[in-house]
Structure formats: C-alpha cells, structure tokens
Design a protein around this motif. Sequence first.
Motif, short mmCIF file in Angstrom:
data_model
loop_
_atom_site.label_atom_id
_atom_site.label_comp_id
_atom_site.label_asym_id
_atom_site.label_seq_id
_atom_site.Cartn_x
_atom_site.Cartn_y
_atom_site.Cartn_z
N LYS A 30 -6.01 -11.75 -8.92
CA LYS A 30 -6.93 -10.65 -9.21
C LYS A 30 -7.93 -10.39 -8.09
O LYS A 30 -9.05 -9.94 -8.32
CB LYS A 30 -7.71 -10.92 -10.51
N ILE A 31 -7.53 -10.65 -6.85
CA ILE A 31 -8.41 -10.36 -5.72
C ILE A 31 -7.78 -9.34 -4.78
O ILE A 31 -8.28 -9.12 -3.67
CB ILE A 31 -8.76 -11.64 -4.94
N GLY A 32 -6.69 -8.73 -5.19
CA GLY A 32 -6.03 -7.73 -4.36
C GLY A 32 -4.81 -7.18 -5.07
O GLY A 32 -4.53 -7.51 -6.23
N HIS A 33 -4.07 -6.32 -4.36
CA HIS A 33 -2.86 -5.70 -4.89
C HIS A 33 -1.79 -5.70 -3.80
O HIS A 33 -2.09 -5.90 -2.62
CB HIS A 33 -3.14 -4.26 -5.34
N PRO A 34 -0.53 -5.48 -4.17
CA PRO A 34 0.52 -5.40 -3.14
C PRO A 34 0.28 -4.28 -2.13
O PRO A 34 0.79 -4.35 -1.02
CB PRO A 34 1.79 -5.14 -3.98
N TRP A 35 -0.50 -3.26 -2.51
CA TRP A 35 -0.77 -2.14 -1.61
C TRP A 35 -2.16 -2.24 -0.96
O TRP A 35 -2.66 -1.26 -0.42
CB TRP A 35 -0.66 -0.83 -2.38
N SER A 36 -2.78 -3.40 -1.01
CA SER A 36 -4.15 -3.54 -0.50
C SER A 36 -4.26 -3.29 1.00
O SER A 36 -5.34 -2.94 1.49
CB SER A 36 -4.69 -4.94 -0.82
N LEU A 37 -3.18 -3.46 1.75
CA LEU A 37 -3.23 -3.23 3.19
C LEU A 37 -3.55 -1.78 3.53
O LEU A 37 -4.05 -1.50 4.63
CB LEU A 37 -1.89 -3.63 3.84
N THR A 38 -3.26 -0.87 2.62
CA THR A 38 -3.54 0.54 2.87
C THR A 38 -4.49 1.09 1.79
O THR A 38 -4.41 2.27 1.44
CB THR A 38 -2.24 1.36 2.89
N SER A 39 -5.35 0.25 1.29
CA SER A 39 -6.30 0.68 0.27
C SER A 39 -7.41 1.53 0.89
O SER A 39 -7.84 1.29 2.02
CB SER A 39 -6.91 -0.54 -0.42
N GLY A 40 -7.88 2.50 0.13
CA GLY A 40 -9.01 3.30 0.58
C GLY A 40 -10.32 2.54 0.53
O GLY A 40 -11.31 2.96 1.13
N SER A 41 -10.33 1.40 -0.18
CA SER A 41 -11.50 0.53 -0.22
C SER A 41 -11.52 -0.34 1.03
O SER A 41 -10.60 -1.14 1.26
CB SER A 41 -11.47 -0.35 -1.48
N GLU A 42 -12.54 -0.20 1.83
CA GLU A 42 -12.61 -0.94 3.08
C GLU A 42 -12.62 -2.44 2.85
O GLU A 42 -11.93 -3.20 3.55
CB GLU A 42 -13.86 -0.52 3.86
N ARG A 43 -13.39 -2.90 1.87
CA ARG A 43 -13.47 -4.33 1.60
C ARG A 43 -12.11 -4.90 1.18
O ARG A 43 -11.68 -5.94 1.67
CB ARG A 43 -14.50 -4.61 0.51
N GLU A 44 -11.43 -4.21 0.27
CA GLU A 44 -10.13 -4.68 -0.20
C GLU A 44 -9.13 -4.75 0.95
O GLU A 44 -8.37 -5.71 1.07
CB GLU A 44 -9.62 -3.78 -1.31
N ARG A 45 -9.13 -3.74 1.79
CA ARG A 45 -8.19 -3.72 2.91
C ARG A 45 -8.49 -4.81 3.93
O ARG A 45 -7.57 -5.49 4.41
CB ARG A 45 -8.24 -2.35 3.59
N LEU A 46 -9.76 -5.02 4.26
CA LEU A 46 -10.12 -6.05 5.22
C LEU A 46 -9.77 -7.44 4.69
O LEU A 46 -9.31 -8.30 5.44
CB LEU A 46 -11.61 -5.97 5.55
N LEU A 47 -9.98 -7.67 3.40
CA LEU A 47 -9.61 -8.96 2.80
C LEU A 47 -8.10 -9.19 2.89
O LEU A 47 -7.64 -10.30 3.19
CB LEU A 47 -10.06 -9.01 1.34
N ALA A 48 -7.32 -8.13 2.63
CA ALA A 48 -5.87 -8.26 2.70
C ALA A 48 -5.42 -8.54 4.13
O ALA A 48 -4.56 -9.40 4.36
CB ALA A 48 -5.21 -6.99 2.18
N LEU A 49 -5.98 -7.84 5.11
CA LEU A 49 -5.62 -8.08 6.51
C LEU A 49 -6.03 -9.48 6.94
O LEU A 49 -5.29 -10.15 7.67
CB LEU A 49 -6.28 -7.04 7.41
N ALA A 50 -7.21 -9.94 6.50
CA ALA A 50 -7.64 -11.29 6.84
C ALA A 50 -6.71 -12.33 6.24
O ALA A 50 -6.38 -13.32 6.89
CB ALA A 50 -9.07 -11.50 6.35
#
Length: 328
Positions: free
Chosen positions: A194-214
């Motif tokens: 519950k800290i991300g989604h399979p599509w988090s790499l292209t999320s419009g939420s900056e925090r969610e996307r940065l966490l996924a990339l990290a």
Amino acid sequence: MDEARLEHSSPTRRGIRVSVRPLPFRPPPARDELLSSWIDRLAKANHCSVEELCGYLGLERGRVSEGINDLGQIDQVRLCSAVQRTRHEIAAMTLPDATHHGVQYVPRHDFQYCSGCVAKSPDLVLRHWRFAWTMTCETCGLALAAKHPAKDVSGRLRVRAVRGAEALKLAVATTDPKQLRRFSLTLQVMSVLKIGHPWSLTSGSERERLLALAAVGISTNRPLLGVAIILRGNHRGTRELRRAFPQHRRLIERVCGLSQDLDQRLPGRRETEHPTEQKTHRTGRTSASESALQAARQALSELGPNAKREALLTRADAIWKRSSGIEY
C-alpha cells in the motif's frame, strides 16, 4: 471555418481508396513532438475541431493515434497525403510499444510537462515527456513539472530517484529481461504494501513517482535490503507479501530475516524493547558461574590439594551437573 473548412464524407469503408487534398495550413511539428499534439495544433490552424480533422484523416472513431501499434490500424496513405509527411516521419512521432516489457514506463496520458515550453506553446506535448525516466526537458533543459507536485520532497529522495531513472532507461534500452522483471516485482511489492501501484513510475503525483523510481534504483543493486527496510516492524505487510506471492515464499522469508537483523542492529533498540529478556539472561549467566565455582571448591575439598588437575576438573564437572539437574 470559412474556406479552410474540411470537406469529407462518412468514414471510408475498408478496401475503398479515397483521395484527399493536403490540409490548407500545415504548421511543421516541433522537434520530438507527439503525433496527437501535432494533430491538435493542425486542427486549430485549420479552424476545425479535432474530431473533424480525425474524420478527414481517416483515423478510427476520431481517436488520435499515439502508439506505434496504432499506425497499423489506419490508412497511412491517406494520413500522409493530407499532412504531407512520410510514413517514417509519422512513425517517429509515436510512442514505442512497451507492452512486452512488463513495466509501465510509457503511459497514454500526460503526467508531467515543461513549464518553459508550454509557456511558448500551450498545446505542445513532446514524446520524451511521456517516458518514466525523463526528469528534464531535452529541448530547454528545465526540470519537468509534475501534475501534482510535492512541496516537502528531500534532496536525498530526488538523488535516489535519478539513479533509478537511469537504471530504468538502461534496462529498457538494452532490453535486459532480468532487470525489468526485478523492477516489475519491486512495483508489485510496493502495491501490496500500500505504498505504491504498478503504474507509479508514471504517476502524476510527484512523491509517488519519486518513491517508485527510488525503489527501482535500490532494487538494482540491493533488492532484498530495499524491501527489508520497508518491512521493518510491518507485520501486516509481511503477511500480505506471503499471501500475494506464494511462489516467492522462500525469498520473502529471507527478506523477513534480514528485516529482523536490521532491528537488532539499531543502537539502543534491544535495550528499549527487551529489557526483561536481557536482565534474565545476565542473571542466568551469573548464577551459572557461581554454581560452577562452588563445584570446583567441593571437588578440591574432596580430592585434596595434591590431586591431579584432570581429576579435579572431572570431579568438579560431575558435581556441577548434579547440582544443575543435568543427567550424564
């Protein structure tokens, strides 16, 4: 729409070729512009709606093509004739096929943009803005802005996200199946916890996307450590992982063990969480030492000071075992 009005009949039936005239106004596409972005600008330049222009170009259901696979479903001869561009030029404006990689790194929606380029051309969308690993605009060099920016993102997280973006770009460029599977599994784990989604790499939420990339960056070199850090003290997350990935149960148990080791290595944590256990352990060791000393004294008194060392040790050991309730 006056003289620039586009005259076209109902959608063309399959097998019937319809000749079309080139569009009256054809502003050239920008460097690396997405095909849908250019068609939007063509519609405005020719004073018609996007739906009308799509009908004139023979695009199915008035939908603007974006992926390279979409070109096989349209009349490319008609499209190229109307916009006066070659098939190669049209294909270069589409997005690549990413369905076989298992990692969603190219979405069908805009999740970031360049404020500098959009200020000059509000309807502009460039292809590389759609790639998950793109952090800066290749046209002007500005940092891309997220649809939903975060105000309190640490510099450390951004550095890790940049490393993850570079790893993702390299894995896609080299078509590294091992790395891509690892990235996909990492995103699945984040989704289960519950800290991300399979599509988090292209999320419009900056925090969610940065966490996924990290997370992708950490999984490149230390995948088990990354998950172990997340699981520290998270017993519910551990249960969810076991339920969601029964085929990886052995791996999950290794991660759980590593997570427990991290807890034990934290300074002061054992003293805080297990004071009674440590006290009991120290008391047990003290009583054991005293009983051993008493057994040695009794053996010395029984055998006398002139007894051999081996005999004293054997007798002391027997006395100590008897007093401790150990059978031999």
